[in-house]
Design a protein around this motif. Structure first.
Motif, PDB file in Angstrom:
ATOM      1  N   GLN A  53       0.803  -1.218   0.000  1.00 13.54           N
ATOM      2  CA  GLN A  53       0.000   0.000   0.000  1.00 13.54           C
ATOM      3  C   GLN A  53       0.843   1.277   0.000  1.00 13.54           C
ATOM      4  OE1 GLN A  53      -2.824  -0.239   3.175  1.00 13.54           O
ATOM      5  NE2 GLN A  53      -4.005  -1.839   2.168  1.00 13.54           N
ATOM      6  N   ILE A  54       2.090   1.174  -0.427  1.00 17.75           N
ATOM      7  CA  ILE A  54       2.956   2.346  -0.556  1.00 17.75           C
ATOM      8  C   ILE A  54       3.469   2.388  -1.985  1.00 17.75           C
ATOM      9  CG2 ILE A  54       5.130   3.407   0.143  1.00 17.75           C
ATOM     10  CD1 ILE A  54       4.767   2.266   2.877  1.00 17.75           C
ATOM     11  N   THR A  81      10.563   8.446  -2.191  1.00 15.94           N
ATOM     12  CA  THR A  81       9.224   8.193  -1.691  1.00 15.94           C
ATOM     13  C   THR A  81       8.877   9.253  -0.652  1.00 15.94           C
ATOM     14  OG1 THR A  81       9.635   5.838  -1.999  1.00 15.94           O
ATOM     15  CG2 THR A  81       7.731   6.442  -0.665  1.00 15.94           C
ATOM     16  N   PRO A  82       7.729   9.914  -0.769  1.00 13.34           N
ATOM     17  CA  PRO A  82       7.380  10.952   0.212  1.00 13.34           C
ATOM     18  C   PRO A  82       7.103  10.342   1.588  1.00 13.34           C
ATOM     19  CG  PRO A  82       5.578  10.606  -1.328  1.00 13.34           C
ATOM     20  CD  PRO A  82       6.731   9.790  -1.816  1.00 13.34           C
ATOM     21  N   GLU A  83       7.436  11.091   2.629  1.00 16.08           N
ATOM     22  CA  GLU A  83       7.221  10.626   3.999  1.00 16.08           C
ATOM     23  C   GLU A  83       5.740  10.425   4.309  1.00 16.08           C
ATOM     24  OE1 GLU A  83       9.371   9.724   6.412  1.00 16.08           O
ATOM     25  OE2 GLU A  83      10.952   9.924   4.909  1.00 16.08           O
ATOM     26  N   GLU A  87       3.639   7.617   6.647  1.00 15.41           N
ATOM     27  CA  GLU A  87       2.748   8.041   7.721  1.00 15.41           C
ATOM     28  C   GLU A  87       1.347   7.472   7.510  1.00 15.41           C
ATOM     29  OE1 GLU A  87       2.998  12.264   7.616  1.00 15.41           O
ATOM     30  OE2 GLU A  87       5.057  12.296   8.366  1.00 15.41           O
ATOM     31  N   HIS A  88       0.907   7.423   6.269  1.00 16.79           N
ATOM     32  CA  HIS A  88      -0.403   6.851   5.950  1.00 16.79           C
ATOM     33  C   HIS A  88      -0.444   5.365   6.307  1.00 16.79           C
ATOM     34  CE1 HIS A  88      -4.198   6.318   3.929  1.00 16.79           C
ATOM     35  NE2 HIS A  88      -3.680   5.336   3.217  1.00 16.79           N
ATOM     36  N   LEU A  89       0.644   4.644   6.033  1.00 16.31           N
ATOM     37  CA  LEU A  89       0.704   3.223   6.379  1.00 16.31           C
ATOM     38  C   LEU A  89       0.653   3.025   7.888  1.00 16.31           C
ATOM     39  CD1 LEU A  89       1.034   0.338   5.271  1.00 16.31           C
ATOM     40  CD2 LEU A  89       3.487   0.630   5.567  1.00 16.31           C
ATOM     41  N   GLU A  90       1.356   3.862   8.635  1.00 10.57           N
ATOM     42  CA  GLU A  90       1.318   3.772  10.092  1.00 10.57           C
ATOM     43  C   GLU A  90      -0.088   4.039  10.616  1.00 10.57           C
ATOM     44  OE1 GLU A  90       3.551   2.836  12.438  1.00 10.57           O
ATOM     45  OE2 GLU A  90       4.755   2.216  10.715  1.00 10.57           O
ATOM     46  N   LEU A  91      -0.758   5.017  10.025  1.00  9.76           N
ATOM     47  CA  LEU A  91      -2.129   5.323  10.422  1.00  9.76           C
ATOM     48  C   LEU A  91      -3.047   4.127  10.174  1.00  9.76           C
ATOM     49  CD1 LEU A  91      -3.041   8.970   9.741  1.00  9.76           C
ATOM     50  CD2 LEU A  91      -4.593   7.410  10.852  1.00  9.76           C
ATOM     51  N   SER A  95      -5.111   2.157  13.096  1.00 11.21           N
ATOM     52  CA  SER A  95      -6.566   2.055  13.046  1.00 11.21           C
ATOM     53  C   SER A  95      -7.027   0.607  13.097  1.00 11.21           C
ATOM     54  CB  SER A  95      -7.105   2.730  11.800  1.00 11.21           C
ATOM     55  OG  SER A  95      -6.719   2.028  10.646  1.00 11.21           O
ATOM     56  N   LYS A  96      -6.252  -0.305  12.545  1.00 11.06           N
ATOM     57  CA  LYS A  96      -6.610  -1.715  12.609  1.00 11.06           C
ATOM     58  C   LYS A  96      -6.426  -2.272  14.020  1.00 11.06           C
ATOM     59  CE  LYS A  96      -5.649  -2.785   7.818  1.00 11.06           C
ATOM     60  NZ  LYS A  96      -4.764  -3.482   6.875  1.00 11.06           N
ATOM     61  N   MET A  97      -5.398  -1.805  14.718  1.00 14.15           N
ATOM     62  CA  MET A  97      -5.137  -2.305  16.071  1.00 14.15           C
ATOM     63  C   MET A  97      -6.120  -1.718  17.075  1.00 14.15           C
ATOM     64  SD  MET A  97      -0.973  -2.493  16.374  1.00 14.15           S
ATOM     65  CE  MET A  97      -0.904  -0.814  16.864  1.00 14.15           C
TER      66      MET A  97
END
Length: 127
Positions: A53-54, A81-83, A87-91, A95-97
């Motif tokens: 997803q990146i 690759t933009p930071e 950050e979106h992947l971490e979010l 949200s899943k956890m």
């Protein structure tokens, strides 16, 4: 060097077969054009590919002879690759956890009812 071998050499994929599958699914582009696994890459080319997803964007600086160690990867590529993508992947992970812990199985009937009650309280038309 072939694009599948290059992405394997700079350690973005664990096996060349994984890179080949990504190329067949049109997830890999070289200089804006969809790349087949045998597409040649040269220094100065921009390789863009989607993984986990990146959307990664990297510039080829040099061609490695073989697969290189993790510490030497920066010699052969420049990651653009933009930071915000990371950050979106971490979010997404957070949200899943938040709702359920990993390994808890399927949601129970009580979980489903709680979720339904929560979404009924929010009036989505006002948003």
């Amino acid at each position: 060097m072939r694009v599948d071998k290059y992405l394997w050499c700079v350690r973005y994929y664990k096996t060349r077969n994984m890179v080949t599958e990504a190329c067949k699914k049109n997830h890999v582009t070289v200089n804006g054009q969809v790349a087949k696994p045998a597409k040649e890459v040269f220094p100065g080319d921009v390789v863009t590919f989607r993984k986990d997803q990146i959307t990664y964007t990297l510039t080829v600086l040099d061609i490695p002879e073989n697969r290189v160690g993790a510490k030497l990867v920066d010699i052969y590529r420049k990651d653009q690759t933009p930071e915000s993508a990371f950050e979106h992947l971490e979010l997404l992970k957070i949200s899943k956890m938040h709702y359920r812990k990993t390994g808890d199985g399927r949601p129970t009937k009580k979980d489903r009812r709680d979720l339904y009650d929560f979404t009924e309280e929010i009036d989505f038309e006002d948003l």
